[in-house]
Scaffold this motif. Structure first.
Motif, PDB file in Angstrom:
ATOM      1  N   PHE A 145      12.544  -7.669  29.679  1.00  0.00           N
ATOM      2  CA  PHE A 145      12.397  -6.326  30.238  1.00  0.00           C
ATOM      3  C   PHE A 145      12.921  -6.425  31.663  1.00  0.00           C
ATOM      4  CE2 PHE A 145       9.140  -2.685  31.151  1.00  0.00           C
ATOM      5  CZ  PHE A 145      10.185  -1.814  31.394  1.00  0.00           C
ATOM      6  N   ARG A 146      12.036  -6.488  32.633  1.00  0.00           N
ATOM      7  CA  ARG A 146      12.476  -6.746  34.011  1.00  0.00           C
ATOM      8  C   ARG A 146      12.654  -8.238  34.245  1.00  0.00           C
ATOM      9  NH1 ARG A 146       8.651  -2.567  34.492  1.00  0.00           N
ATOM     10  NH2 ARG A 146       9.576  -0.616  35.247  1.00  0.00           N
ATOM     11  N   THR A 147      11.948  -9.051  33.480  1.00  0.00           N
ATOM     12  CA  THR A 147      12.120 -10.498  33.486  1.00  0.00           C
ATOM     13  C   THR A 147      12.291 -10.955  32.040  1.00  0.00           C
ATOM     14  OG1 THR A 147       9.732 -10.880  33.350  1.00  0.00           O
ATOM     15  CG2 THR A 147      10.704 -10.784  35.562  1.00  0.00           C
ATOM     16  N   CYS A 148      12.745 -12.202  31.865  1.00  0.00           N
ATOM     17  CA  CYS A 148      12.977 -12.745  30.530  1.00  0.00           C
ATOM     18  C   CYS A 148      11.898 -13.738  30.150  1.00  0.00           C
ATOM     19  CB  CYS A 148      14.346 -13.423  30.468  1.00  0.00           C
ATOM     20  SG  CYS A 148      15.685 -12.264  30.102  1.00  0.00           S
ATOM     21  N   ASN A 149      11.507 -13.698  28.888  1.00  0.00           N
ATOM     22  CA  ASN A 149      10.439 -14.547  28.380  1.00  0.00           C
ATOM     23  C   ASN A 149      10.943 -15.305  27.154  1.00  0.00           C
ATOM     24  OD1 ASN A 149       8.130 -13.226  30.048  1.00  0.00           O
ATOM     25  ND2 ASN A 149       9.139 -11.506  29.047  1.00  0.00           N
ATOM     26  N   PRO A 150      11.311 -16.593  27.324  1.00  0.00           N
ATOM     27  CA  PRO A 150      11.705 -17.376  26.156  1.00  0.00           C
ATOM     28  C   PRO A 150      10.498 -17.612  25.264  1.00  0.00           C
ATOM     29  CG  PRO A 150      11.556 -18.783  28.086  1.00  0.00           C
ATOM     30  CD  PRO A 150      11.354 -17.377  28.568  1.00  0.00           C
ATOM     31  N   GLY A 151      10.702 -17.555  23.949  1.00  0.00           N
ATOM     32  CA  GLY A 151       9.587 -17.735  23.037  1.00  0.00           C
ATOM     33  C   GLY A 151       9.987 -18.461  21.780  1.00  0.00           C
ATOM     34  N   HIS A 152       9.004 -19.065  21.132  1.00  0.00           N
ATOM     35  CA  HIS A 152       9.230 -19.690  19.837  1.00  0.00           C
ATOM     36  C   HIS A 152       7.911 -19.717  19.082  1.00  0.00           C
ATOM     37  CE1 HIS A 152       7.328 -23.593  20.851  1.00  0.00           C
ATOM     38  NE2 HIS A 152       7.754 -23.305  22.067  1.00  0.00           N
ATOM     39  N   ALA A 153       8.002 -19.785  17.762  1.00  0.00           N
ATOM     40  CA  ALA A 153       6.812 -19.830  16.927  1.00  0.00           C
ATOM     41  C   ALA A 153       7.104 -20.659  15.692  1.00  0.00           C
ATOM     42  CB  ALA A 153       6.377 -18.422  16.521  1.00  0.00           C
ATOM     43  N   LEU A 154       6.129 -21.484  15.313  1.00  0.00           N
ATOM     44  CA  LEU A 154       6.182 -22.232  14.073  1.00  0.00           C
ATOM     45  C   LEU A 154       5.531 -21.384  12.993  1.00  0.00           C
ATOM     46  CD1 LEU A 154       5.092 -25.677  15.495  1.00  0.00           C
ATOM     47  CD2 LEU A 154       7.376 -25.065  14.741  1.00  0.00           C
ATOM     48  N   LEU A 155       6.328 -20.910  12.049  1.00  0.00           N
ATOM     49  CA  LEU A 155       5.846 -20.007  11.013  1.00  0.00           C
ATOM     50  C   LEU A 155       6.098 -20.618   9.631  1.00  0.00           C
ATOM     51  CD1 LEU A 155       7.391 -16.722  12.453  1.00  0.00           C
ATOM     52  CD2 LEU A 155       5.080 -17.587  12.845  1.00  0.00           C
ATOM     53  N   SER A 156       5.428 -20.103   8.629  1.00  0.00           N
ATOM     54  CA  SER A 156       5.661 -20.568   7.264  1.00  0.00           C
ATOM     55  C   SER A 156       5.326 -19.465   6.278  1.00  0.00           C
ATOM     56  CB  SER A 156       4.824 -21.814   6.959  1.00  0.00           C
ATOM     57  OG  SER A 156       5.138 -22.329   5.673  1.00  0.00           O
ATOM     58  N   LEU A 157       6.095 -19.412   5.211  1.00  0.00           N
ATOM     59  CA  LEU A 157       5.877 -18.443   4.140  1.00  0.00           C
ATOM     60  C   LEU A 157       5.947 -19.191   2.811  1.00  0.00           C
ATOM     61  CD1 LEU A 157       5.542 -15.341   3.665  1.00  0.00           C
ATOM     62  CD2 LEU A 157       8.013 -15.276   3.272  1.00  0.00           C
ATOM     63  N   THR A 158       4.964 -18.974   1.943  1.00  0.00           N
ATOM     64  CA  THR A 158       4.942 -19.624   0.636  1.00  0.00           C
ATOM     65  C   THR A 158       5.364 -18.627  -0.436  1.00  0.00           C
ATOM     66  OG1 THR A 158       3.203 -21.178   1.283  1.00  0.00           O
ATOM     67  CG2 THR A 158       3.509 -20.796  -1.074  1.00  0.00           C
ATOM     68  N   LEU A 159       6.373 -19.015  -1.215  1.00  0.00           N
ATOM     69  CA  LEU A 159       6.886 -18.206  -2.319  1.00  0.00           C
ATOM     70  C   LEU A 159       6.713 -18.966  -3.625  1.00  0.00           C
ATOM     71  CD1 LEU A 159      10.213 -17.041  -0.619  1.00  0.00           C
ATOM     72  CD2 LEU A 159       8.053 -15.786  -0.728  1.00  0.00           C
ATOM     73  N   GLN A 160       6.704 -18.253  -4.726  1.00  0.00           N
ATOM     74  CA  GLN A 160       6.593 -18.851  -6.043  1.00  0.00           C
ATOM     75  C   GLN A 160       7.986 -19.089  -6.630  1.00  0.00           C
ATOM     76  OE1 GLN A 160       3.760 -19.791  -7.743  1.00  0.00           O
ATOM     77  NE2 GLN A 160       2.587 -19.297  -5.897  1.00  0.00           N
TER      78      GLN A 160
END
Length: 290
Positions: A145-160
């Motif tokens: 926005f007025r400043t920058c925010n680097p981000g990351h997330a460890l996510l997981s999705l289980t499918l059949q």
């Protein structure tokens, strides 16, 4: 500004390296960070052997915040998904919606303020045992926005996995919308691009009978053209002429003007096409010397 972005990219990638050891079963499918929320989703619930399906990162921004297209422009980092795939699965190339012009502070860049889906195609192996399969990913982004925010997330999705594929009724339509938004190649137009000192002059003349789209803009896909300077598109006969400012951080290949044209209206006859992709050879301007 360029040095700041390099530092932010380094911090972002360092965070990825340090946190990639979290087990898949411990990862959530959603995350809320500075300026946004993200959710890992898929267009399918049951994976068929040999099928190409899609994992997606659904991003919702807080008011005023934005994330970035595949080429952010003068500032920013593109949103990416890095998977840890089960054996036999392979990943394709990230798919992004066409971008808007947004601002990081006072700098014009390429990104999104609205809810957006970015996608990674995944192909299953020809032999696939039935049962649940987890797909852990590392999602990385820059939210500004007025400043920058680097981000990351460890996510997981289980499918059949199963003998017959089954789409996800809640998310498959959004993946289909993304596919429909992919800009077609611009056909039927007369396009020229000339290098004139620190600019590229683009001329674009439509086929006979096609109305000119209003409020045109060019989005450079390889950062040859700087995202920040205003683009002064002028009517020139039946078409447009514009001078586009070269970036200070140009790609190695400077032979073509590559990117997207956007506008109000359609760039193609007989179909809705508010964006169109171009790759125009760049020629040198005639010498004015003796």
């Amino acid at each position: 500004m360029f040095l700041m972005m390099k530092i932010l990219r380094f911090l972002l990638l360092s965070g990825v390296a340090m946190t990639f050891t979290v087990r898949a079963e411990e990862r959530p499918a959603a995350f809320t960070g500075k300026g946004l929320s993200v959710q890992l989703v898929s267009d399918t619930r049951i994976i068929q052997p040999g099928q190409t399906f899609h994992l997606g990162l659904w991003i919702e921004h807080e008011p005023g915040y934005h994330t970035y297209w595949q080429n952010p422009g003068l500032a920013g980092v593109p949103t990416k998904m890095t998977p840890e795939l089960p054996p036999g699965f392979t990943a394709g190339t990230m798919i992004y919606p066409p971008p808007d012009k947004v601002k990081m502070a006072a700098i014009r860049v390429h990104g999104y303020e609205h809810p957006v889906l970015v996608v990674l195609p995944i192909t299953a192996p020809a032999k696939l045992e039935p049962g649940p399969t987890a797909f852990p990913i590392e999602a990385t982004w820059m939210c500004c926005f007025r400043t920058c925010n680097p981000g990351h997330a460890l996510l997981s999705l289980t499918l059949q996995a199963g003998a017959i594929s089954s789409p996800d009724p809640a998310w498959a339509p959004k993946f289909a919308d993304l596919q429909a938004q992919q800009p077609p190649a611009l056909k039927g137009w007369a396009l020229t691009a000339r290098r004139i000192e620190k600019e590229v002059e683009l001329t674009a003349v439509p086929p006979s009978g096609l109305p000119l789209p209003e409020a045109p803009q060019f989005f450079s896909s390889d950062n040859l053209i700087c995202s920040h300077p205003p683009q002064n598109w002028q009517r020139d006969g039946n078409g447009y002429r514009v001078r586009l400012s070269l970036s200070d951080f140009q790609p190695d290949d400077k032979t073509h003007l590559r990117g997207l044209l956007s506008g109000q209206g359609s760039w193609l006859a007989g179909r809705e096409a508010p964006y169109a992709a171009i790759a125009v050879p760049i020629t040198a301007a005639p010498s004015s010397g003796p």
